[in-house]
Every structure is written in structure tokens, then in C-alpha cells.
Design a protein around this motif. Sequence first.
Motif, mmCIF file in Angstrom:
data_model
loop_
_atom_site.group_PDB
_atom_site.id
_atom_site.type_symbol
_atom_site.label_atom_id
_atom_site.label_comp_id
_atom_site.label_asym_id
_atom_site.label_seq_id
_atom_site.Cartn_x
_atom_site.Cartn_y
_atom_site.Cartn_z
ATOM 1 N N UNK A 70 -1.468 39.685 6.063
ATOM 2 C CA UNK A 70 -0.839 38.850 7.099
ATOM 3 C C UNK A 70 -1.413 37.250 7.018
ATOM 4 N N UNK A 71 -2.757 37.062 6.695
ATOM 5 C CA UNK A 71 -3.175 35.693 6.443
ATOM 6 C C UNK A 71 -2.497 35.057 5.260
ATOM 7 N N UNK A 72 -2.513 35.966 3.983
ATOM 8 C CA UNK A 72 -2.004 35.370 3.077
ATOM 9 C C UNK A 72 -0.480 34.841 3.186
ATOM 10 N N UNK A 73 0.299 35.893 3.884
ATOM 11 C CA UNK A 73 1.623 35.592 4.160
ATOM 12 C C UNK A 73 2.012 34.165 4.728
ATOM 13 N N UNK A 74 0.915 33.890 6.000
ATOM 14 C CA UNK A 74 1.335 32.951 6.722
ATOM 15 C C UNK A 74 0.764 31.686 6.153
ATOM 16 N N UNK A 75 -0.184 31.552 5.144
ATOM 17 C CA UNK A 75 -0.819 30.627 4.252
ATOM 18 C C UNK A 75 0.437 30.308 3.244
ATOM 19 N N UNK A 76 0.970 31.270 2.599
ATOM 20 C CA UNK A 76 2.183 30.896 1.707
ATOM 21 C C UNK A 76 3.229 30.305 2.410
ATOM 22 N N UNK A 77 3.562 30.819 3.656
ATOM 23 C CA UNK A 77 4.707 30.249 4.379
ATOM 24 C C UNK A 77 4.402 28.710 4.783
ATOM 25 N N UNK A 78 3.017 28.560 5.249
ATOM 26 C CA UNK A 78 2.838 27.159 5.494
ATOM 27 C C UNK A 78 2.885 26.228 4.266
ATOM 28 N N UNK A 79 2.372 26.652 3.241
ATOM 29 C CA UNK A 79 2.332 25.831 1.924
ATOM 30 C C UNK A 79 3.724 25.582 1.489
ATOM 31 N N UNK A 80 4.824 26.415 1.913
ATOM 32 C CA UNK A 80 6.365 26.313 1.428
ATOM 33 C C UNK A 80 6.951 25.186 2.289
ATOM 34 N N UNK A 81 6.180 24.795 3.383
ATOM 35 C CA UNK A 81 6.799 24.027 4.219
ATOM 36 C C UNK A 81 6.440 22.435 3.791
ATOM 37 N N UNK A 82 5.536 22.375 2.908
ATOM 38 C CA UNK A 82 5.101 20.903 2.532
ATOM 39 C C UNK A 82 5.709 20.531 1.465
ATOM 40 N N UNK A 83 6.194 18.936 1.151
ATOM 41 C CA UNK A 83 6.616 18.364 0.155
ATOM 42 C C UNK A 83 5.273 17.832 -0.851
ATOM 43 N N UNK A 84 5.232 18.570 -1.894
ATOM 44 C CA UNK A 84 3.986 18.213 -2.510
ATOM 45 C C UNK A 84 3.882 16.688 -2.935
ATOM 46 N N UNK A 85 5.043 16.202 -3.376
ATOM 47 C CA UNK A 85 5.223 14.841 -3.943
ATOM 48 C C UNK A 85 4.854 13.712 -2.771
ATOM 49 N N UNK A 86 5.374 14.180 -1.529
ATOM 50 C CA UNK A 86 5.294 13.030 -0.333
ATOM 51 C C UNK A 86 3.985 13.461 0.477
ATOM 52 N N UNK A 87 3.293 14.686 0.355
ATOM 53 C CA UNK A 87 1.962 14.695 1.021
ATOM 54 C C UNK A 87 1.309 15.577 0.048
ATOM 55 N N UNK A 88 0.435 15.054 -1.126
ATOM 56 C CA UNK A 88 0.038 15.855 -1.877
ATOM 57 C C UNK A 88 -1.366 16.082 -1.416
ATOM 58 N N UNK A 89 -1.967 15.311 -0.498
ATOM 59 C CA UNK A 89 -3.180 15.917 0.356
ATOM 60 C C UNK A 89 -3.198 17.008 0.931
#
Length: 292
Positions: A70-89
Motif C-alpha cells: 500500500x505504501x508503494x502504491x500510494x508513493x507511485x500515485x503521488x509521484x504520477x501527479x507531479x510534472x517533472x519539468x515544472x517541479x523537479x525538486x
Amino acid sequence: DPHSDRESWLACHEGIGWLLARQAPLTPPQQQEAIEHLECAVGERPYLAAVLARLYQFHTLGDPCDNWRQRVAYLEQDAALIDRSAEPDRWATAMNALAVAHQEEPDADFSAALERRLAGHAQVLAALPAAAAGAGIETRIALSECYRFRCQGDAAANLAAAEGYARAALAACHAIDDWRLQAEALLALARVLVRPGRSDAAALAEARALCDAAAPLIDPALSPALLATVETFRTDICLECIVAGDLAQVEPLLAHGHAALALLSAPEALRDRRVVRQVIADGLLLAGRYEQ
């Protein structure tokens, strides 16, 4: 009503979940209740995935493997929400958290899990733009930790890589104004230099100077655990000096050890307190002060 008044229903679950998650200390039943409320809302409010990932990371009820998944699934879901080019940090922080989780799979082979983590951090560092200085420092610190514990490959080369990443992280700190990250970079290099039974006098002196530089950066009210790390390292350095025959380090060992224990008052710091007490005891035994 969850159907006729959907937004209010979601807001109630989110609010209760947030309030429970922010309790300190957070008991296992409170963790479970927070999870249940937030999971009612996360499907339509996906930004809650990051909170759920952290709750599952420290959740002690239920099956550890299920909690990890569950932890990994939610981490993956959180990462998928982030635009790498706009918010690299922010993207790097999320991906580094996912890499750490991959290493912490219950009952996994340590070496293989560490290699998965190392590969994840390396991919993050390769993808980061030069302007993302803070994320670069965070990722180099993580890579230094991986190489310190790496089982595969040449031991000397791994140690050299650990030191190289730690020094690169510290060198990059001139470009940021973040006391916590600066302190963590100083301590990352100290970790590499303090090797029980294998650190020479020059390495111990440098590690002591790094701890001295990190300590004034840290507000004990804001981050007692980080300052406790500084005092713990100072205790370790004193022990190494005592092992080498410098009995003048006994009193500093006691002072730093007791300072670390005072900062490690939280219930979850029980293991850390035991480690510090063991270091103090070892130093006293080596010095022949058996009565203490």
C-alpha cells in the motif's frame, strides 16, 4: 450523505484523517483510523496519497507486506501527479521516497533491494536539471548511503563512491539556503568518515569538525532528532578515540552521549537510545570505569 452531499462528505473524511495523522505521538489505532478516513477520499482527492504513504510506512497493525504494498502504491500515485519539468525538486523527493521504499520491502534480499534503491536514486540524479540544487543534494546524500552499505562490487570502490557523493552534496550546499539540508549533508560525510575500528585520526578529526559545523544550524525545538544524530556521532567519535588509547575522551563521550539521550525522548526513539547507551558502556569499559 455520501451521494447527495458528496463534497461535504469527502471534506469531513479528509479533515478527520488529517487531524488524526498529525497527532503526536500517533498510536497504531489512530493510524488505522486516519487511514480509513483518508482512503474514503483519496480516490477523488489524489493529493492525499502522500499522507497515506507515510502512514503505511510506519503502520504496525495488519500484515507488513500488505502495508508495504500500500505504501508503494500510494508513493507511485503521488509521484504520477507531479510534472517533472515544472517541479523537479518535488518530483525528485517523491521518486527518492519510492526508491527508499523499494529497499524496505519486508523479507526481501538486502543486497538485491539495495541495488533497486541505488538504481532509483541514480535515475533521479541523471534526470535532474542543474537548477534543482536542493534535489541534487538530497539525491547525492541518498546515493552516499546506498554505497556505504552496498554488498555487491568492490568494497573500497563502494566506500570511495559513498565519500564522493557525500562530498559532492556538501559542495553543492553553497547554492541553497536550507539549514536542514546543509546539516544533513555535513552529517552524510561524517557517516562515511566514522567507520568503527577503521577510521584514522585525520578522518575522525574531520568528522568532528563536520559535527561542530552542523550543530549550530539545528534548532533543537524544530528538529531534536537531527540534533540527536549530531550528538550520537560525537559520541561515536569519542569511542573511536578511546579505542585508540585517548582516555581523555571519556568525559566528552559521557557529555555527548547524555545530550543525545536527552534529545531522544520520543517513544519511537527506543532503539536509538539503546544504541547510544551501548556506546557509552563500551567507552566506560575500555577506560576501566567499571563502576559506572
